[in-house]
Design an enzyme around this catalytic site. Structure first.
Site, PDB file in Angstrom:
ATOM      1  N   HIS A  88       0.837  -1.167   0.063  1.00 27.06           N
ATOM      2  CA  HIS A  88      -0.239   0.069   0.180  1.00 27.06           C
ATOM      3  C   HIS A  88       0.926   1.144   0.079  1.00 27.06           C
ATOM      4  O   HIS A  88       2.010   1.308   0.598  1.00 27.06           O
ATOM      5  CB  HIS A  88      -0.836   0.074   1.275  1.00 27.06           C
ATOM      6  N   GLU A 157      -3.783   1.912  -7.436  1.00 29.50           N
ATOM      7  CA  GLU A 157      -4.181   3.062  -6.891  1.00 29.50           C
ATOM      8  C   GLU A 157      -3.350   4.100  -6.950  1.00 29.50           C
ATOM      9  O   GLU A 157      -1.985   4.194  -6.364  1.00 29.50           O
ATOM     10  CB  GLU A 157      -4.165   2.634  -5.304  1.00 29.50           C
ATOM     11  N   GLY A 163      -7.256   9.280  -0.922  1.00 32.06           N
ATOM     12  CA  GLY A 163      -7.625  10.111   0.352  1.00 32.06           C
ATOM     13  C   GLY A 163      -7.824  11.475   0.013  1.00 32.06           C
ATOM     14  O   GLY A 163      -7.843  12.500   0.805  1.00 32.06           O
ATOM     15  N   SER A 193      -9.998   7.399  -3.726  1.00 35.37           N
ATOM     16  CA  SER A 193     -11.207   8.211  -3.603  1.00 35.37           C
ATOM     17  C   SER A 193     -12.409   7.590  -4.389  1.00 35.37           C
ATOM     18  O   SER A 193     -13.222   8.322  -4.970  1.00 35.37           O
ATOM     19  CB  SER A 193     -10.898   9.459  -4.222  1.00 35.37           C
TER      20      SER A 193
HETATM   21  C1  PEP Z   1      -6.555   3.547  -0.005  1.00 34.49           C
HETATM   22  O1  PEP Z   1      -6.149   3.852   1.023  1.00 34.49           O
HETATM   23  O2  PEP Z   1      -6.618   2.134  -0.268  1.00 34.49           O
HETATM   24  C2  PEP Z   1      -7.734   4.008  -0.633  1.00 34.49           C
HETATM   25  C3  PEP Z   1      -8.313   3.798  -1.576  1.00 34.49           C
HETATM   26  O3  PEP Z   1      -8.130   5.186   0.240  1.00 34.49           O
HETATM   27  P1  PEP Z   1      -9.301   6.401  -0.166  1.00 34.49           P
HETATM   28  O4  PEP Z   1     -10.485   5.463  -0.732  1.00 34.49           O
HETATM   29  O5  PEP Z   1      -9.768   7.132   1.025  1.00 34.49           O
HETATM   30  O6  PEP Z   1      -8.709   7.287  -1.213  1.00 34.49           O
END
Ligand code: PEP
Length: 234
Positions: A88, A157, A163, A193
């Site tokens: 992550h 991601e 976030g 997000s």
């Molecule tokens: C994450 O931390 O894996 C994530 C997708 O966070 P967010 O949905 O808050 O962007």
């Protein structure tokens, strides 16, 4: 589809138990057939009678030992946990985990047959540097990783979308997922997000096999709506 919630450093054990119960009730009452994963905070691990797959956000590649602040498989076994999030961006960039550390963790948990949700994604500067630079950065996150591991799920991601409330366009998600599908046959989630207002359209994008949700998953009713969208699209 695979719908995953990363609860990060949120929800106490009591709150997590209630959260899992709410999700579980929704899943049963609505005959949901999607794969639902929840990654609670480490101290919120518990015995839960649920069909939801509970995973850990992190664990050290060890059974036990002298690794202050870490947990090993002894602690995961206590709760029957066989799913782990690896790579992550918050662990890569806040905690400082290198690709070498990540690969060691990946190999250790792969040997044990764990379901691994492996995260990749680029910072904004790499995206702005152009396609070639961005793909070079992302490719480095695949180094040392067995992309054919049968119990692997990959989560794309983009770091700048985590976030922040920012998301790539649906076209950008589609083209990135098309590229990433060439690198691995594993199911490919989108994360960054995702919220109740955009989950449906993200889930409908070609080559998106599910979503990994952070902040918006903290509200069980929102997360249940996202599970429902996946059910409708499947
Ligand atoms: C994450 O931390 O894996 C994530 C997708 O966070 P967010 O949905 O808050 O962007």
């Amino acid at each position: 589809m695979i719908i995953a919630a990363n609860l990060k450093t949120n929800l106490t054990r009591k709150e997590t138990k209630q959260y899992i119960q709410e999700l579980d009730t929704y899943i049963k009452n609505n005959a949901i057939s999607q794969e639902v994963l929840v990654f609670p905070a480490m101290s919120s691990l518990d015995e839960n009678d649920t069909s939801i797959i509970i995973g850990v956000q992190n664990a050290y590649p060890t059974k036990n030992g002298a690794y202050t602040g870490e947990i090993g498989t002894t602690h995961l076994d206590e709760f029957g946990i066989q799913t782990i999030l690896i790579g992550h961006s918050e662990r890569r960039h806040i905690i400082g985990e290198t690709q070498e550390v990540i690969v060691a963790k990946f190999n250790y948990y792969k040997e044990l047959g764990f379901k691994i949700v492996y995260c990749i994604g680029e910072p904004l500067a790499k995206r702005e540097a152009g396609e070639a630079e961005m793909m070079k950065y992302i490719s480095a996150q695949y180094e040392g990783i067995d992309t054919n591991y049968e119990n692997l799920i990959i989560a794309y991601e983009p770091i700048w979308a985590i976030g922040t409330g920012l998301t790539p366009t649906l076209e950008d998600i589609e083209s990135m997922h098309k590229e990433l599908k060439k690198k691995s046959p594993a199911p490919l989630l989108y994360g960054g997000s995702v919220k109740v207002t955009n989950a449906k359209e993200v889930l409908a994008v070609e080559n998106v096999d599910g979503i990994l949700v952070g902040s918006a998953a903290l509200y069980s009713e929102h997360f249940c709506s996202m599970i429902q969208y996946a059910q409708e699209l499947s």
